[in-house]
Design an enzyme around this catalytic site. Structure first.
Site, PDB file in Angstrom:
ATOM      1  N   HIS A 110      37.424  -5.971  45.338  1.00 21.71           N
ATOM      2  CA  HIS A 110      36.727  -6.650  44.235  1.00 21.71           C
ATOM      3  C   HIS A 110      37.216  -6.101  42.886  1.00 21.71           C
ATOM      4  O   HIS A 110      38.364  -5.709  42.746  1.00 21.71           O
ATOM      5  CB  HIS A 110      35.212  -6.558  44.413  1.00 21.71           C
ATOM      6  N   ALA A 112      40.876  -5.093  53.914  1.00 18.45           N
ATOM      7  CA  ALA A 112      41.445  -3.950  53.208  1.00 18.45           C
ATOM      8  C   ALA A 112      41.605  -2.759  54.149  1.00 18.45           C
ATOM      9  O   ALA A 112      42.643  -2.073  54.142  1.00 18.45           O
ATOM     10  CB  ALA A 112      40.569  -3.581  52.017  1.00 18.45           C
TER      11      ALA A 112
END
Length: 275
Positions: free
Chosen positions: A147, A110
């Protein structure tokens, strides 16, 4: 043979390994010990080769490519969705370059993709499950969510300023590969092949028994209701998880090619998958 298997305490990883944890498949000559740690910790442990098999951020793989080989399954890959940058009010791309962004670790994929999206920016590392609170409280002007935070930020009253999965799809036409599973090379070629087959079967059996696997995965939902947990698992346990296929491998090559182009690695990247 004892195999220490590292993965995140998240519904998608738990879903993949339900069949192993529940004794639903023949593990052949392997005994598995599940080691649950956040992805940044697993990335750091892989630098030492601590675990025989581990989940890993794709960003980190070139840093451990001499110790580990990529397994041809277990990828967390999304097409048109992925990590998001959130803030209390929507911020433009230029505005994001001017504020400090809370990130879940500089070894995460990310973070790498956010560098590709923004170029240079100010950041601070924060444990992934604290980033929502940091932004909501005003401690951080913006945060990079991985997540389940990708689905729950609205409940905290936050706005999406960037979706890196959407951006990547528009840039490349490819899914965004975020996490991978790797196995230590010193296990030997024959053992690696056998181990790979067991792990693949675990994923396939979970998908074939979705309700039972989801019941197990819900233990790791961190407050997600059943509908959101099922949605999250569906995002990241998909056809690419069973096997990258040519499209998935192309996505991996493209992401790491771009990473090399921005100077992310000191040595050339080489990709090889367990046969």
């Amino acid at each position: 043979m004892l195999i220490r298997l590292g993965h995140s305490p998240d519904p998608d990883d738990a879903f993949m390994f339900w069949a192993l944890a529940s004794g639903e498949i023949d593990t052949r000559d392997f005994d598995f010990e599940h080691v649950l740690k956040d992805i940044q910790t697993l990335n750091e442990w892989a630098l030492e080769g601590r675990l025989e098999v581990t989940a890993l951020s794709l960003h980190s793989y070139p840093l451990v490519q001499d110790r580990y080989a990529l397994l041809p399954h277990g990828a967390s890959m999304g097409s048109g969705y992925g990590p998001v940058v959130v803030s209390r009010e929507p911020l433009s791309r230029d505005e994001l370059r001017e504020v400090e962004i809370a990130i879940p670790g500089r070894m995460t994929t990310a973070f790498l993709v956010l560098r590709m999206f923004l170029g240079d920016f100010r950041f601070r590392e924060v444990q992934f499950d604290r980033i929502l609170d940091e932004v909501a409280s005003g401690t951080a002007p913006a945060g990079l969510l991985i997540h389940e935070g990708q689905l729950t930020y609205g409940e905290a009253g936050l706005a999406k300023s960037a979706d890196l999965g959407e951006w990547w799809l528009l840039e490349t036409g490819l899914p965004l590969p975020l996490g991978v599973n790797v196995a230590r090379r010193d296990l030997g070629e024959e053992t690696l092949h056998e181990l790979s087959e067991v792990l693949r079967e675990s994923i396939e059996v979970g998908l074939a028994n979705r309700r039972r696997a989801m019941a197990y995965a819900m233990q790791f939902g961190r407050g997600l209701d059943e509908e959101l947990a099922d949605r999250f698992v569906g995002m990241y346990v998909n056809d690419f998880t069973c096997d990258y296929g040519e499209e998935g491998r192309q996505a991996v090559r493209e992401l790491l090619r771009r990473a090399e182009a921005i100077g992310a690695y000191e040595q050339p990247v080489r990709l090889d998958f367990v046969a």
